[in-house]
Design a protein around this motif. Structure first.
Motif, mmCIF file in Angstrom:
data_model
loop_
_atom_site.group_PDB
_atom_site.id
_atom_site.type_symbol
_atom_site.label_atom_id
_atom_site.label_comp_id
_atom_site.label_asym_id
_atom_site.label_seq_id
_atom_site.Cartn_x
_atom_site.Cartn_y
_atom_site.Cartn_z
ATOM 1 N N THR A 104 0.721 -1.044 -0.096
ATOM 2 C CA THR A 104 0.041 0.081 0.207
ATOM 3 C C THR A 104 0.767 1.319 0.007
ATOM 4 O OG1 THR A 104 -0.211 0.102 2.379
ATOM 5 C CG2 THR A 104 -1.869 -1.129 1.249
ATOM 6 N N THR A 113 -0.214 11.694 -10.104
ATOM 7 C CA THR A 113 -0.508 10.194 -10.243
ATOM 8 C C THR A 113 0.893 9.422 -10.718
ATOM 9 O OG1 THR A 113 -2.463 10.759 -10.530
ATOM 10 C CG2 THR A 113 -1.976 8.512 -11.213
ATOM 11 N N ILE A 116 3.380 8.344 -8.142
ATOM 12 C CA ILE A 116 2.760 7.219 -7.321
ATOM 13 C C ILE A 116 3.351 5.917 -8.272
ATOM 14 C CG2 ILE A 116 0.852 5.914 -6.639
ATOM 15 C CD1 ILE A 116 -0.405 8.673 -6.194
ATOM 16 N N GLN A 117 3.060 6.205 -9.535
ATOM 17 C CA GLN A 117 3.563 5.024 -10.373
ATOM 18 C C GLN A 117 5.114 4.628 -10.437
ATOM 19 O OE1 GLN A 117 1.936 6.448 -13.940
ATOM 20 N NE2 GLN A 117 0.025 5.241 -13.873
ATOM 21 N N ALA A 120 6.450 3.389 -7.117
ATOM 22 C CA ALA A 120 5.702 1.837 -6.970
ATOM 23 C C ALA A 120 6.505 0.968 -7.605
ATOM 24 C CB ALA A 120 4.494 1.556 -7.287
ATOM 25 N N TYR A 127 1.194 0.734 -9.304
ATOM 26 C CA TYR A 127 -0.081 1.401 -9.086
ATOM 27 C C TYR A 127 -0.720 1.288 -10.573
ATOM 28 C CZ TYR A 127 -3.849 4.796 -8.625
ATOM 29 O OH TYR A 127 -5.051 5.292 -8.482
ATOM 30 N N THR A 158 -10.376 3.930 -10.839
ATOM 31 C CA THR A 158 -9.568 4.418 -9.412
ATOM 32 C C THR A 158 -10.270 3.738 -8.086
ATOM 33 O OG1 THR A 158 -8.874 6.516 -10.445
ATOM 34 C CG2 THR A 158 -8.851 6.374 -7.949
ATOM 35 N N HIS A 161 -8.759 0.833 -6.696
ATOM 36 C CA HIS A 161 -7.515 0.684 -5.854
ATOM 37 C C HIS A 161 -7.441 1.349 -4.577
ATOM 38 C CE1 HIS A 161 -6.536 -0.477 -9.915
ATOM 39 N NE2 HIS A 161 -6.815 0.576 -10.466
ATOM 40 N N LEU A 209 -3.846 3.586 -0.937
ATOM 41 C CA LEU A 209 -4.033 3.003 -2.128
ATOM 42 C C LEU A 209 -3.347 1.518 -2.185
ATOM 43 C CD1 LEU A 209 -2.659 5.981 -4.658
ATOM 44 C CD2 LEU A 209 -5.090 4.868 -4.389
ATOM 45 N N ARG A 210 -4.021 0.749 -2.979
ATOM 46 C CA ARG A 210 -3.570 -0.744 -3.201
ATOM 47 C C ARG A 210 -2.451 -0.745 -4.052
ATOM 48 N NH1 ARG A 210 -6.851 -5.752 -5.416
ATOM 49 N NH2 ARG A 210 -5.736 -7.456 -4.956
ATOM 50 N N LEU A 211 -1.528 -1.544 -4.033
ATOM 51 C CA LEU A 211 -0.423 -1.672 -5.161
ATOM 52 C C LEU A 211 -0.530 -3.392 -5.539
ATOM 53 C CD1 LEU A 211 2.403 0.484 -3.428
ATOM 54 C CD2 LEU A 211 0.781 1.129 -5.325
#
Length: 463
Positions: A104, A113, A116-117, A120, A127, A158, A161, A209-211
């Motif tokens: 997460t 956004t 975040i990608q 991860a 993500y 979205t 996630h 957020l879920r990964l």
């Protein structure tokens, strides 16, 4: 101005803007043809406590508040209304926690956004929320609109996630829903209520957020077709008969690919084709991926594809995706007077929707191009103002075209918007898709959370 003075006392002068030139920048988003009011002020909170203080003050003073992310919206959802202030969340851009073991990431709403990608991926995770605007849109805006993007077929929008939210209600109260667990039926699913609520029920200040594990291998197929109907008819067949679940299936008609080529100053393969499809496949190993894209390519050739171009390394994949992601930029650059729609229908009914849009444009003396997420039935029908058409004729012609497009969408069991949102732009058409009882329920929810109607008033619900 008394309101500005009070905001400065509340937040400090460094977190309040009131210069007319600066205020104008916050009076619109990227929605063509929709201009909002100049706000009284723009404030830049840096913490949940400051957001709470702003809303508590605004609720007491009955001052309308318009939440805003990066301003990339396409529904005028963050456009100020009369005598309002804008709460820009761009300075709330911290990564609160990266939890690799639980896969997460907890972030503030102003984080872009794409960042975040990248974070991860640095940890071998992924993500999967991937709107076309991921390099410029903020995660808070994605949550507010329940953004979709190019990988919804496999990973969902979205809302799929989001595991947890911290929200400041219009009264200034701070509440939290969910957490890091993948399952949670402890009471009503209020997370899903807030995701997609377009900033009308509360301001999100933290997001869990879920990964997922990062796909080890990927390939992109660029597939031109001589005939639009052939291309669109193959999509439901691929999804139901191939045994393969692509991460993406995107569509570009000829006008869209020409727009992207012009913007990039680069020709797409088979530029004479009437349309192109883009398929992205992912797998855990190279051998299974190769087998899948060869089998899919053979099926597509049997379905009247002109050619199948395969990109199985990152550089080649990005080169193909550049064409798809440049369409919207090209429209803004070369045809700024336009109307980009966001209708969605069951996947098998895409041919009727898109082919109808060309006839609607012809009848209304407009130009149109189509592109978007045909794998999940969401297409961006974009009407363009022809050269030489005066503004009044454009407005009348566009209104007629939109009514016909929405009537067709209703007939095809579709919906008004798949990912851009209702906002200010589409609210007068909501009753074409929802009945009086459904709209009444939404009004009651709004009143429950925001009894004084101070938070993003005038959005979503018809006047």
């Amino acid at each position: 101005m008394k309101i500005v003075d009070e905001l400065i006392q509340l937040l400090g002068v460094e977190n309040v803007k009131f210069d007319p030139e600066e205020l104008e920048k916050y009076s619109h988003d990227e929605t063509s043809g929709v201009e909002g009011q100049i706000p009284l002020a723009v404030v830049f909170p840096t913490s949940t406590e400051q957001v709470s203080a702003i809303l508590r003050w605004a609720n007491q003073k009955r001052v309308p508040v318009v939440p805003r992310g990066a301003g990339t919206g396409l529904s005028a959802g963050a456009v100020p209304t009369k005598d309002s202030i804008v709460v820009s969340l761009e300075r709330m851009n911290r990564i609160v926690e990266f939890d690799e073991e639980n896969m997460t990431i907890t972030v503030e709403p102003g984080v872009i956004t794409g960042e975040i990608q990248k974070i991860a991926e640095e940890h071998g995770l992924f993500y999967a929320g991937d709107p076309a605007s991921s390099e410029s849109s903020s995660i808070g805006g994605n949550v507010a609109e329940n953004a979709g993007g190019v990988k919804v077929i496999k990973y969902g929008p979205t809302s799929f996630h989001v595991l947890g939210l911290e929200v400041v209600l219009p009264t200034g109260e701070v509440v939290s829903f969910g957490g890091k667990t993948l399952k949670n039926v402890t009471g009503y699913d209020l997370i899903r209520l807030f995701v997609g609520s377009e900033g009308t029920l509360g301001i999100v200040t933290k997001i869990v957020l879920r990964l997922v594990p990062k796909p080890k291998c990927a390939a992109v197929l660029l597939v031109p077709f001589r005939n639009i109907q052939d291309a669109l008819l193959c999509v439901p067949k691929v999804l139901s008969q191939s045994g393969v679940l692509p991460a993406s299936i995107e569509f570009m008609d000829k006008a869209s690919s020409e727009m992207a080529s012009r913007f990039l100053n680069e020709n797409i393969p088979n530029p004479e084709a009437e349309c192109h499809l883009i398929f992205e496949l992912e797998s855990t190993n190279k051998q299974s991926l190769t087998r899948e894209y060869i089998e899919l390519g053979e099926k597509l050739m049997q379905m009247k594809a002109l050619e199948v171009y395969i990109a199985d390394n990152r550089t080649q994949r990005m080169k193909i995706w550049r064409f798809r992601k440049a369409i919207a930029e090209g429209i803004i650059a070369f045809r700024p007077t336009h109307c980009m729609e966001d209708v969605v229908v069951p996947t098998a009914k895409m041919p009727k929707l898109i082919l109808s849009s060309y006839e609607i444009a012809r009848q209304c003396n407009l130009e149109v191009l189509n592109f978007g997420h045909v794998g999940d039935g969401n297409v961006h029908v974009t009407f363009l103002k022809p050269d030489g058409m005066n503004d009044e004729v454009w407005k009348r012609s566009l209104e007629k075209a939109l009514e016909e497009l929405y009537k067709t969408t209703v007939q095809l069991e579709g919906s008004l918007t798949g990912e851009h949102g209702v906002g200010l732009k589409r609210k007068r058409y909501l009753s074409m898709f929802l009945g009086e009882k459904e709209i009444a329920i939404m009004r009651n929810l709004k009143k429950l959370f925001d009894p004084n109607n101070i938070l993003n008033p005038g959005k979503i619900l018809p006047d």
